[in-house]
Design a protein around this motif. Structure first.
Motif, PDB file in Angstrom:
ATOM      1  N   MET A 175       0.817  -1.223   0.000  1.00 30.23           N
ATOM      2  CA  MET A 175       0.000   0.000   0.000  1.00 30.23           C
ATOM      3  C   MET A 175       0.846   1.266   0.000  1.00 30.23           C
ATOM      4  SD  MET A 175      -2.953  -1.202   2.706  1.00 30.23           S
ATOM      5  CE  MET A 175      -3.928   0.281   2.485  1.00 30.23           C
ATOM      6  N   VAL A 176       2.164   1.120  -0.062  1.00 29.31           N
ATOM      7  CA  VAL A 176       3.059   2.276  -0.115  1.00 29.31           C
ATOM      8  C   VAL A 176       3.188   2.743  -1.555  1.00 29.31           C
ATOM      9  CG1 VAL A 176       5.419   3.079   0.264  1.00 29.31           C
ATOM     10  CG2 VAL A 176       4.324   1.577   1.943  1.00 29.31           C
ATOM     11  N   ASP A 177       2.974   4.034  -1.788  1.00 29.84           N
ATOM     12  CA  ASP A 177       3.117   4.622  -3.120  1.00 29.84           C
ATOM     13  C   ASP A 177       4.448   5.367  -3.199  1.00 29.84           C
ATOM     14  OD1 ASP A 177       0.597   3.745  -3.977  1.00 29.84           O
ATOM     15  OD2 ASP A 177      -0.387   5.472  -3.055  1.00 29.84           O
ATOM     16  N   TYR A 178       5.174   5.087  -4.281  1.00 25.63           N
ATOM     17  CA  TYR A 178       6.469   5.750  -4.473  1.00 25.63           C
ATOM     18  C   TYR A 178       6.678   5.974  -5.961  1.00 25.63           C
ATOM     19  CZ  TYR A 178      11.421   6.834  -4.257  1.00 25.63           C
ATOM     20  OH  TYR A 178      12.635   7.465  -4.381  1.00 25.63           O
ATOM     21  N   GLY A 179       7.029   7.224  -6.339  1.00 30.08           N
ATOM     22  CA  GLY A 179       7.180   7.566  -7.741  1.00 30.08           C
ATOM     23  C   GLY A 179       8.627   7.635  -8.195  1.00 30.08           C
ATOM     24  N   TYR A 180       8.874   7.211  -9.442  1.00 37.14           N
ATOM     25  CA  TYR A 180      10.204   7.293 -10.052  1.00 37.14           C
ATOM     26  C   TYR A 180      10.029   7.283 -11.563  1.00 37.14           C
ATOM     27  CZ  TYR A 180       9.948   2.384 -11.380  1.00 37.14           C
ATOM     28  OH  TYR A 180       9.568   1.194 -11.940  1.00 37.14           O
ATOM     29  N   SER A 181      11.098   7.680 -12.271  1.00 36.18           N
ATOM     30  CA  SER A 181      11.063   7.628 -13.741  1.00 36.18           C
ATOM     31  C   SER A 181      12.484   7.500 -14.262  1.00 36.18           C
ATOM     32  CB  SER A 181      10.394   8.882 -14.322  1.00 36.18           C
ATOM     33  OG  SER A 181      11.152  10.044 -14.030  1.00 36.18           O
ATOM     34  N   VAL A 182      12.616   6.885 -15.445  1.00 38.67           N
ATOM     35  CA  VAL A 182      13.901   6.735 -16.126  1.00 38.67           C
ATOM     36  C   VAL A 182      13.722   7.284 -17.540  1.00 38.67           C
ATOM     37  CG1 VAL A 182      15.662   5.155 -16.953  1.00 38.67           C
ATOM     38  CG2 VAL A 182      14.540   4.728 -14.752  1.00 38.67           C
ATOM     39  N   ASP A 183      14.435   8.332 -17.865  1.00 38.94           N
ATOM     40  CA  ASP A 183      14.364   8.958 -19.184  1.00 38.94           C
ATOM     41  C   ASP A 183      15.777   9.028 -19.761  1.00 38.94           C
ATOM     42  OD1 ASP A 183      13.715  10.299 -21.460  1.00 38.94           O
ATOM     43  OD2 ASP A 183      13.238  12.215 -20.466  1.00 38.94           O
ATOM     44  N   GLY A 184      16.106   8.017 -20.579  1.00 34.13           N
ATOM     45  CA  GLY A 184      17.462   7.940 -21.106  1.00 34.13           C
ATOM     46  C   GLY A 184      18.435   7.668 -19.971  1.00 34.13           C
ATOM     47  N   ASN A 185      19.381   8.596 -19.765  1.00 31.83           N
ATOM     48  CA  ASN A 185      20.348   8.456 -18.687  1.00 31.83           C
ATOM     49  C   ASN A 185      19.995   9.308 -17.470  1.00 31.83           C
ATOM     50  OD1 ASN A 185      21.765   6.699 -20.238  1.00 31.83           O
ATOM     51  ND2 ASN A 185      23.443   8.095 -20.731  1.00 31.83           N
ATOM     52  N   VAL A 186      18.766   9.807 -17.414  1.00 33.74           N
ATOM     53  CA  VAL A 186      18.311  10.619 -16.287  1.00 33.74           C
ATOM     54  C   VAL A 186      17.386   9.770 -15.413  1.00 33.74           C
ATOM     55  CG1 VAL A 186      17.089  12.693 -15.556  1.00 33.74           C
ATOM     56  CG2 VAL A 186      18.522  12.739 -17.623  1.00 33.74           C
ATOM     57  N   ILE A 187      17.783   9.604 -14.180  1.00 34.94           N
ATOM     58  CA  ILE A 187      16.979   8.845 -13.209  1.00 34.94           C
ATOM     59  C   ILE A 187      16.369   9.840 -12.220  1.00 34.94           C
ATOM     60  CG2 ILE A 187      17.001   7.058 -11.429  1.00 34.94           C
ATOM     61  CD1 ILE A 187      19.507   5.911 -12.769  1.00 34.94           C
ATOM     62  N   THR A 188      15.048   9.851 -12.139  1.00 31.20           N
ATOM     63  CA  THR A 188      14.340  10.769 -11.239  1.00 31.20           C
ATOM     64  C   THR A 188      13.598   9.960 -10.183  1.00 31.20           C
ATOM     65  OG1 THR A 188      14.031  12.350 -13.057  1.00 31.20           O
ATOM     66  CG2 THR A 188      12.673  12.634 -11.080  1.00 31.20           C
ATOM     67  N   LEU A 189      13.894  10.256  -8.923  1.00 29.86           N
ATOM     68  CA  LEU A 189      13.267   9.564  -7.796  1.00 29.86           C
ATOM     69  C   LEU A 189      12.541  10.579  -6.918  1.00 29.86           C
ATOM     70  CD1 LEU A 189      16.323   7.359  -6.709  1.00 29.86           C
ATOM     71  CD2 LEU A 189      14.433   6.653  -8.191  1.00 29.86           C
ATOM     72  N   ASP A 190      11.453  10.157  -6.316  1.00 28.16           N
ATOM     73  CA  ASP A 190      10.798  11.003  -5.311  1.00 28.16           C
ATOM     74  C   ASP A 190      11.582  10.952  -4.009  1.00 28.16           C
ATOM     75  OD1 ASP A 190       8.809  11.656  -7.058  1.00 28.16           O
ATOM     76  OD2 ASP A 190       7.302  10.293  -6.227  1.00 28.16           O
ATOM     77  N   ASP A 191      11.647  12.090  -3.328  1.00 31.51           N
ATOM     78  CA  ASP A 191      12.325  12.092  -2.025  1.00 31.51           C
ATOM     79  C   ASP A 191      11.345  11.840  -0.883  1.00 31.51           C
ATOM     80  OD1 ASP A 191      10.903  14.418  -1.871  1.00 31.51           O
ATOM     81  OD2 ASP A 191      12.591  15.667  -1.214  1.00 31.51           O
ATOM     82  N   TYR A 192      10.207  11.253  -1.197  1.00 25.37           N
ATOM     83  CA  TYR A 192       9.194  10.966  -0.186  1.00 25.37           C
ATOM     84  C   TYR A 192       8.376   9.752  -0.629  1.00 25.37           C
ATOM     85  CZ  TYR A 192       6.069  13.130  -3.585  1.00 25.37           C
ATOM     86  OH  TYR A 192       5.385  13.418  -4.731  1.00 25.37           O
ATOM     87  N   LEU A 193       7.702   9.153   0.297  1.00 25.39           N
ATOM     88  CA  LEU A 193       6.735   8.096   0.013  1.00 25.39           C
ATOM     89  C   LEU A 193       5.398   8.498   0.613  1.00 25.39           C
ATOM     90  CD1 LEU A 193       6.024   6.168   2.777  1.00 25.39           C
ATOM     91  CD2 LEU A 193       8.454   5.647   2.487  1.00 25.39           C
ATOM     92  N   THR A 194       4.324   7.923   0.111  1.00 25.67           N
ATOM     93  CA  THR A 194       2.992   8.195   0.650  1.00 25.67           C
ATOM     94  C   THR A 194       2.241   6.884   0.838  1.00 25.67           C
ATOM     95  OG1 THR A 194       2.002   8.451  -1.556  1.00 25.67           O
ATOM     96  CG2 THR A 194       2.881  10.442  -0.498  1.00 25.67           C
TER      97      THR A 194
END
Length: 597
Positions: free
Chosen positions: A440-459
Motif C-alpha cells: 500500500m506504499v506509493d512511491y514515484g520514479y522515472s527513467v528517461d534515457g540516462n536521467v533517473i528521477t526519484l521522489d524524495d518521499y513516500l505516501t
C-alpha cells in the motif's frame, strides 16, 4: 471456663464475660445514681456509654473478641469513678478540694473533627480552628483564595468534608478541643450547652484546654529528646503536606485531561488527532484516557490519602471495601493497558518487503544524472511525527501519510546494463500483514534515457497506519560511467555507497564521479586533500606505516616528496626549471639546489 453474654452498649454489640459484665454494670449503675436528678443526666449517661463503647472498640483486635475484666479495668481507669468528681460545682462549692483524686488537666492530643456547631458549609474550617489553633476566618480565606486561583482549595475542602468525621457526640467534641474524655468533662460539656446548643463551643473556657507545665525540671537529655521528637513531627507534617500537594495536583490534572481531551474532546492537543494513525489496538482514545486516569490516578489518590493520614490523627478510614475495590480496579486497569501495549508493540515485530525492478541499456552518453523531486503536500500537521512519518493532505483534501525515509545506494552493475531496484518496507505483526502494508506504499520514479528521477518521499493512505514504512533503492551503474547529482539528493544517499575520498554520503552530491572497477566511486573534480589523490596512480597520498610518514605530491607542473622517519626529515621538491632538496638529521641541516650540482 467463664460464661459470656452479649450486651448492647451505645448501639454496638459486644461479647463480654460474666465477671466483666457484672463489674461494668455496677460501674454504670453507680454513674447513673450519681447523676440522678441532674439536668441533662440522660444525655450525660448516653455520652459516657458511647465513650465506654469507643474505648472497648479501640482495645478489640476483631469483632469476635470477648471483653474481659482487664479491658473493663482499663476503661474505668480512663473514665474515673463518679466519686472522684464534683457532680454539681454549684451545690458542692464548699467541699474541700482534697476530694479530687484525679486531675482533669491530663494532656490530650487533639483530633481533627468537623465542628458542625459553627459551620458555614461542612464545618471543616471550624474543625481546623480547634486542631491548628488559627481563627476559622483566616482558614476560610485561605481555602477561598486557593479555590479561586488554583482550584486546589475546592478539591481539598471536598476531600476533607468527605474524609474527616463530624464531631457529634460529647466525647468527640472533647476530643476535638483536646480535653480528657472522662466523667467530669463529659458532665461539664453537656451542662455548658444544655440550654443553648448554639453556644456550646463559644462557652468553652479555652484557657483550661491548654497544656499545663508539669512540676519539676526536666533533665538535659529529656529536653534534647523532646527537641528531636518535635523536629521529627515537623518533618512528618512537611512530608504530609508535600504528599497532599503532589497527589491533589496530579488528580486535578488527570481529571481535567480526562474530560477535556479524552471524553468530551473539548481541547485539541497536538498529537491527539494522530492517535488513530498510530493506534492498532482498536481502543478509542476515551477508553485509553479512562484507563490512564485509573492507572495513574489511583496510586496518587492513595498518596493524597497517606498525606492526610500523616496530618490528621483521627482521619476516618475509607474502609477495606473501598481500598480493595480501588486496588482491584487498578490491577485490572494495568492488565488491560499491558495487553494493549503488547498488541501495539506486536505491530512492529516483523518487516515485510515488496520489490520493484527495472533495467535498461545505457545510451552513448557516458554520464548518468540522478535527481529527486520534492513533496508538494500540504503539511498541515508537520509538527506531529511518528518517526519519519507525518500527516498531510492531497489535492482532494484526503488525509495521507507522508515520509521522507527514502534512501538510495549506488553500486556497480555486473554488465553493461543499468538497473533500478526499489524495495518498499513496512512493519507488521506477521510477515504477511507487513507485506500487505508494504504493497500500500506509493512511491514515484522515472527513467528517461540516462536521467533517473526519484521522489524524495513516500505516501500511503492514513488507514495503512504509521508502521515505519520506508523506501530503499539500489541503482546499479556499469563500470566507467560518470555520475552527477541534481536537486534534493543530499540526505538521501545510503550508507552502502562507497567513494575513494571517504566523503560523507551527503557530501558526494557536489562532485562528478565515475564507477570504478571495484564498485567504488572515483571523484573527477574533487580538490586535492589529505584524504585521497586526484587519480588512480596513488599520487597525492599520505602513507603512514612502520617505515615512517611518506607524503607524495604530484600534478602536471610539479612533483615532490617528504619522508619523515628515524633517519630524519627528507624534503625533495622538483619542477620544470629547478629542484630543491632539504635533509634534516643528526648531522645537521643539508640544503641542495640545482645550482649546487
Amino acid at each position: 471456663m467463664n460464661k459470656t453474654v452479649n450486651i448492647n452498649l451505645a448501639n454496638t454489640l459486644f461479647h463480654i464475660d460474666d465477671e466483666a459484665y457484672n463489674k461494668l454494670r455496677r460501674y454504670l449503675e453507680s454513674i447513673k445514681r450519681s447523676f440522678s436528678g441532674t439536668a441533662g443526666s440522660d444525655e450525660i449517661i448516653a455520652d459516657i456509654e458511647a465513650r465506654v463503647a469507643e474505648l472497648f472498640l479501640e482495645k478489640m483486635e476483631n469483632e469476635r473478641q470477648v471483653i474481659t475484666q482487664k479491658e473493663v479495668d482499663v476503661v474505668i481507669n480512663i473514665m474515673g469513678q463518679p466519686e472522684d468528681y464534683m457532680v454539681d460545682e454549684d451545690i458542692f462549692e464548699d467541699e474541700p478540694k482534697s476530694s479530687y483524686t484525679k486531675s482533669t488537666s491530663t494532656t490530650m492530643v487533639k483530633k481533627l473533627y468537623r465542628d458542625t456547631d459553627q459551620k458555614y458549609i461542612g464545618g471543616v474550617c471550624s474543625g481546623l480552628e480547634h486542631y491548628l489553633g488559627f481563627d476559622a476566618l483566616w482558614i476560610r480565606l485561605i481555602f477561598l483564595l486557593l479555590g479561586v486561583f488554583t482550584g486546589f482549595g475546592f478539591i481539598a475542602y471536598i476531600l476533607l468534608w468527605i474524609l474527616v468525621p463530624e464531631a457529634t457526640t460529647t466525647s468527640q467534641k472533647l476530643d476535638m478541643t483536646g480535653k480528657p474524655i472522662n466523667i467530669s468533662n463529659i458532665e461539664r460539656k453537656v451542662k455548658e450547652g444544655f440550654d443553648d446548643v448554639a453556644d456550646k463551643v463559644k462557652s468553652v473556657d479555652y484557657d483550661k484546654m491548654g497544656d499545663k507545665v508539669k512540676s519539676g525540671s526536666k533533665t538535659f537529655f529529656d529536653t534534647i529528646g523532646d527537641i528531636i521528637m518535635f523536629l521529627f513531627k515537623i518533618f512528618g507534617k512537611f512530608i504530609g503536606i508535600l504528599l497532599i500537594i503532589i497527589g491533589a495536583s496530579t488528580l486535578i490534572g488527570l481529571f481535567i485531561g480526562l474530560f477535556t481531551v479524552g471524553i468530551i474532546d473539548a481541547v485539541h492537543l497536538p498529537g491527539v488527532d494522530f492517535y488513530d494513525i498510530v493506534n492498532t489496538s482498536g481502543a478509542p482514545v476515551w477508553v485509553v484516557s479512562l484507563l490512564l486516569f485509573f492507572a495513574i490516578g489511583i496510586p496518587f489518590f492513595f498518596l493524597l490519602y497517606l498525606g492526610l493520614k500523616i496530618l490528621v490523627n483521627n482521619l476516618k478510614s475509607i474502609g477495606n471495601i473501598a481500598k480493595f475495590s480501588l486496588l482491584g480496579l487498578w490491577l485490572v486497569t494495568i492488565g488491560v493497558l499491558i495487553v494493549l501495549t503488547v498488541k501495539q508493540a506486536a505491530e512492529f515485530a516483523t518487516v515485510g518487503s515488496i520489490s520493484v525492478k527495472e533495467e535498461w541499456a545505457m545510451t552513448d552518453n557516458d554520464t548518468i544524472h540522478i535527481q529527486m523531486t520534492s513533496s508538494d503536500y500540504d503539511h498541515t500537521m508537520d509538527r506531529v511525527h511518528f518517526g519519519r512519518m507525518m500527516l498531510a493532505y492531497d489535492e482532494n483534501d484526503n488525509a495521507v501519510l507522508v515520509s521522507d525515509d527514502v534512501r538510495f545506494d549506488i553500486k556497480k552493475s555486473k554488465d553493461t546494463m543499468a538497473r533500478l531496484n526499489i524495495r518498499k518496507d513496512s512493519h507488521g505483526p506477521t510477515f504477511e500483514k507487513a507485506r500487505e502494508r508494504a504493497k500500500m506504499v506509493d512511491y514515484g520514479y522515472s527513467v528517461d534515457g540516462n536521467v533517473i528521477t526519484l521522489d524524495d518521499y513516500l505516501t500511503t493512505v492514513s488507514e495503512n497506519k504509521a508502521r515505519q514504512q520506508e523506501i530503499r533503492t539500489t541503482i546499479l551503474i556499469p563500470e566507467g560511467k560518470v555520475i552527477s547529482f541534481g536537486e534534493y539528493v543530499s540526505g538521501h544517499v545510503g550508507r552502502s555507497t562507497r567513494n575513494d575520498r571517504d566523503y560523507y554520503r551527503s557530501d558526494i552530491v557536489d562532485y562528478l564521479w565515475v564507477m570504478g572497477s571495484d564498485g567504488e566511486l572515483k571523484c573527477q573534480n574533487c580538490p586535492i586533500d589529505s584524504y585521497g589523490g586526484s587519480d588512480d596512480d596513488g599520487d597525492g597520498k599520505i602513507i603512514i606505516n612502520e617505515d615512517g610518514i611518506d607524503i607524495k605530491i604530484n600534478d602536471r607542473d610539479e612533483q615532490g616528496k617528504i619522508i619523515i622517519n628515524e633517519d630524519g626529515i627528507d624534503i625533495d621538491v622538483k619542477d620544470r626549471n629547478d629542484s630543491f632538496k632539504m635533509k634534516i638529521d643528526e648531522d645537521g641541516v643539508e640544503i641542495k639546489t640545482e645550482d649546487d650540482n
